[in-house]
Scaffold this motif. Sequence first.
Motif, mmCIF file in Angstrom:
data_model
loop_
_atom_site.group_PDB
_atom_site.id
_atom_site.type_symbol
_atom_site.label_atom_id
_atom_site.label_comp_id
_atom_site.label_asym_id
_atom_site.label_seq_id
_atom_site.Cartn_x
_atom_site.Cartn_y
_atom_site.Cartn_z
ATOM 1 N N THR A 93 0.797 -1.162 -0.194
ATOM 2 C CA THR A 93 -0.104 0.064 -0.049
ATOM 3 C C THR A 93 0.797 1.369 0.093
ATOM 4 O OG1 THR A 93 -0.127 0.060 2.515
ATOM 5 C CG2 THR A 93 -2.100 -1.187 1.192
ATOM 6 N N HIS A 94 2.077 1.207 0.791
ATOM 7 C CA HIS A 94 2.935 2.118 0.729
ATOM 8 C C HIS A 94 4.484 1.527 1.472
ATOM 9 C CE1 HIS A 94 0.964 2.829 4.607
ATOM 10 N NE2 HIS A 94 1.954 3.532 4.808
ATOM 11 N N LEU A 95 5.352 2.413 1.561
ATOM 12 C CA LEU A 95 6.676 1.738 1.806
ATOM 13 C C LEU A 95 6.983 2.190 3.146
ATOM 14 C CD1 LEU A 95 8.673 1.748 -1.310
ATOM 15 C CD2 LEU A 95 7.464 -0.012 -0.448
ATOM 16 N N HIS A 96 6.263 2.635 4.267
ATOM 17 C CA HIS A 96 6.555 3.070 5.554
ATOM 18 C C HIS A 96 7.037 1.919 6.290
ATOM 19 C CE1 HIS A 96 4.200 7.069 5.757
ATOM 20 N NE2 HIS A 96 5.462 7.314 5.350
ATOM 21 N N ILE A 97 7.568 2.243 7.442
ATOM 22 C CA ILE A 97 8.521 1.402 8.131
ATOM 23 C C ILE A 97 7.581 0.070 8.724
ATOM 24 C CG2 ILE A 97 7.699 2.561 10.216
ATOM 25 C CD1 ILE A 97 10.603 2.331 11.402
ATOM 26 N N ASP A 98 6.230 0.214 8.859
ATOM 27 C CA ASP A 98 5.429 -0.657 9.276
ATOM 28 C C ASP A 98 4.710 -1.392 8.230
ATOM 29 O OD1 ASP A 98 4.384 1.743 9.111
ATOM 30 O OD2 ASP A 98 2.466 1.237 10.303
ATOM 31 N N HIS A 99 5.140 -1.358 7.044
ATOM 32 C CA HIS A 99 4.395 -2.067 5.989
ATOM 33 C C HIS A 99 5.438 -2.972 5.174
ATOM 34 C CE1 HIS A 99 0.616 0.194 6.480
ATOM 35 N NE2 HIS A 99 1.347 0.901 7.263
ATOM 36 N N ALA A 100 6.356 -2.597 5.037
ATOM 37 C CA ALA A 100 7.315 -3.026 3.931
ATOM 38 C C ALA A 100 8.649 -3.891 4.742
ATOM 39 C CB ALA A 100 7.567 -2.138 2.698
ATOM 40 N N GLY A 101 8.634 -4.398 6.076
ATOM 41 C CA GLY A 101 9.789 -4.728 6.776
ATOM 42 C C GLY A 101 10.428 -6.018 6.551
ATOM 43 N N LYS A 102 9.516 -6.779 5.585
ATOM 44 C CA LYS A 102 9.977 -8.084 5.684
ATOM 45 C C LYS A 102 10.091 -8.817 4.263
ATOM 46 C CE LYS A 102 9.044 -9.312 10.103
ATOM 47 N NZ LYS A 102 9.669 -9.829 11.210
ATOM 48 N N ASP A 103 10.293 -7.837 3.181
ATOM 49 C CA ASP A 103 10.485 -8.429 1.797
ATOM 50 C C ASP A 103 11.571 -9.221 1.454
ATOM 51 O OD1 ASP A 103 8.335 -6.818 1.772
ATOM 52 O OD2 ASP A 103 9.088 -5.507 -0.115
ATOM 53 N N ASP A 104 12.753 -9.085 2.427
ATOM 54 C CA ASP A 104 13.941 -9.886 2.356
ATOM 55 C C ASP A 104 13.723 -11.169 2.780
ATOM 56 O OD1 ASP A 104 13.829 -9.150 4.878
ATOM 57 O OD2 ASP A 104 15.840 -8.095 5.039
ATOM 58 N N LYS A 105 12.598 -11.461 3.325
ATOM 59 C CA LYS A 105 12.310 -12.882 3.767
ATOM 60 C C LYS A 105 11.591 -13.653 2.411
ATOM 61 C CE LYS A 105 12.543 -12.463 8.374
ATOM 62 N NZ LYS A 105 13.436 -13.487 9.168
ATOM 63 N N PHE A 106 11.577 -12.953 1.370
ATOM 64 C CA PHE A 106 10.766 -13.683 0.477
ATOM 65 C C PHE A 106 11.763 -13.730 -0.751
ATOM 66 C CE2 PHE A 106 7.305 -12.128 3.039
ATOM 67 C CZ PHE A 106 6.383 -12.840 2.560
ATOM 68 N N PRO A 107 11.862 -14.809 -1.666
ATOM 69 C CA PRO A 107 12.716 -14.853 -2.757
ATOM 70 C C PRO A 107 12.422 -14.220 -3.867
ATOM 71 C CG PRO A 107 11.043 -16.683 -2.677
ATOM 72 C CD PRO A 107 10.913 -15.860 -1.492
ATOM 73 N N MET A 108 13.622 -13.960 -4.390
ATOM 74 C CA MET A 108 13.622 -12.764 -5.437
ATOM 75 C C MET A 108 12.605 -12.998 -6.682
ATOM 76 S SD MET A 108 15.393 -10.043 -4.828
ATOM 77 C CE MET A 108 17.001 -9.563 -4.115
ATOM 78 N N ASN A 109 12.044 -14.519 -6.774
ATOM 79 C CA ASN A 109 11.082 -14.559 -7.909
ATOM 80 C C ASN A 109 9.678 -14.421 -7.222
ATOM 81 O OD1 ASN A 109 10.866 -16.875 -6.143
ATOM 82 N ND2 ASN A 109 11.394 -18.380 -7.934
ATOM 83 N N THR A 110 9.550 -13.980 -6.067
ATOM 84 C CA THR A 110 8.411 -13.241 -5.557
ATOM 85 C C THR A 110 8.383 -12.006 -5.995
ATOM 86 O OG1 THR A 110 7.966 -14.855 -3.655
ATOM 87 C CG2 THR A 110 6.931 -12.362 -3.521
ATOM 88 N N THR A 111 7.628 -11.503 -6.952
ATOM 89 C CA THR A 111 7.560 -10.206 -7.324
ATOM 90 C C THR A 111 7.079 -8.955 -6.313
ATOM 91 O OG1 THR A 111 7.706 -10.861 -9.716
ATOM 92 C CG2 THR A 111 7.192 -8.590 -9.297
ATOM 93 N N VAL A 112 7.679 -8.122 -6.015
ATOM 94 C CA VAL A 112 7.028 -7.019 -5.148
ATOM 95 C C VAL A 112 6.677 -5.776 -5.903
ATOM 96 C CG1 VAL A 112 8.055 -5.276 -3.593
ATOM 97 C CG2 VAL A 112 8.757 -7.610 -3.273
ATOM 98 N N VAL A 113 5.506 -5.307 -5.668
ATOM 99 C CA VAL A 113 4.735 -4.289 -6.544
ATOM 100 C C VAL A 113 4.461 -3.246 -6.002
ATOM 101 C CG1 VAL A 113 2.614 -4.113 -7.957
ATOM 102 C CG2 VAL A 113 3.477 -6.398 -7.635
ATOM 103 N N VAL A 114 5.213 -1.964 -6.375
ATOM 104 C CA VAL A 114 5.166 -0.861 -5.685
ATOM 105 C C VAL A 114 4.714 0.119 -6.879
ATOM 106 C CG1 VAL A 114 6.648 0.703 -4.622
ATOM 107 C CG2 VAL A 114 6.945 -1.510 -4.290
ATOM 108 N N ASN A 115 3.917 1.355 -6.435
ATOM 109 C CA ASN A 115 3.816 2.499 -7.140
ATOM 110 C C ASN A 115 5.066 3.007 -7.188
ATOM 111 O OD1 ASN A 115 2.333 4.300 -8.704
ATOM 112 N ND2 ASN A 115 1.554 5.368 -7.196
ATOM 113 N N ARG A 116 5.445 3.421 -8.411
ATOM 114 C CA ARG A 116 6.873 4.164 -8.590
ATOM 115 C C ARG A 116 7.000 5.491 -7.789
ATOM 116 N NH1 ARG A 116 9.927 2.819 -13.082
ATOM 117 N NH2 ARG A 116 7.933 2.506 -14.452
ATOM 118 N N ARG A 117 5.981 6.141 -7.712
ATOM 119 C CA ARG A 117 5.962 7.270 -6.823
ATOM 120 C C ARG A 117 6.237 7.199 -5.411
ATOM 121 N NH1 ARG A 117 7.817 11.353 -6.595
ATOM 122 N NH2 ARG A 117 6.805 13.422 -5.685
#
Length: 282
Positions: A93-117
């Motif tokens: 939903t956005h990249l604040h501290i409490d929303h995007a803190g565990k992406d490195d637990k997922f493999p690189m072939n799990t695609t992370v989707v972010v609004n570029r802005r």
Amino acid sequence: MALEIKVLDYGDIELESSFLVLGHDCGRVKRVPVYGFLILGGSHPVLVDTGYRDNAIMESLGMRGLQFHENMIENQLAKHGLKPGDIRYICHTHLHIDHAGKDDKFPMNTTVVVNRREMECSVSGLMHPQYPMPDIQHLVERIHTPGALRFEDLELTGEIELIPGVTLEAANAHTEGSMNVHVQTAEGRATICGDVIYDINTQIVEPYRQTQDHEPQVTGNHAGSKRAEKAAIKKLLNSSDFLLMVHDKPAKVVDKQIAGRLDMQVPGPVVSSLPKRNWFPV
Ligand SMILES: [Zn+2]
């Protein structure tokens, strides 16, 4: 097959109350949940938001993290028979501290989707330290890894489809790049709206210090204009049957008003799913 949304419980945070609703209970500490959402029944499992990295990182904002063993993202996914590698897309939903803190637990072939802005804002330094270095550095690694990250430009494209039944749309509130995730369920359109709304009761049901008809109260967040924030909330009430916030219990919308809340303990374990659940009138 109809899509289902499972609510994941990533633990709670304690923070000063007026951070949530403008001017409300200044100086008092409030404990709120941090949820994630698992969308199942579609062509691929989709996860929305990943919570905060650990309890220590919340101290950088003067907040207290209350993340326990069962709140670990691996354990929350396991409740639904999934491992991190089973997730096809992580939407933020956005990249604040409490929303995007565990992406490195997922493999690189799990695609992370972010609004570029949102990615642009996260590295601009404007909102430091709400976008912590380890989380953002990991996303930069993903930019340089084929297939690991997907950018959308939602302000320009309008609403786009991620998988059948799941669409992404610019939220135009909370942060410059926030996005809403719409999910078509058997009972109607559910919108995962991140932090566009923090507190359903104090902002919408009994809007704090508002006298005008149908006028929501804004949050204590100050990344955008108050007008844009109110309009974003009104748009959600006008276009969705269910609202799923990251820091409050899900709400049911009927005739553009909050008609019910999902019955689940807050704070505490969350095992409920949409649309099978008990809705309580407000
Ligand atoms: Zn948040």
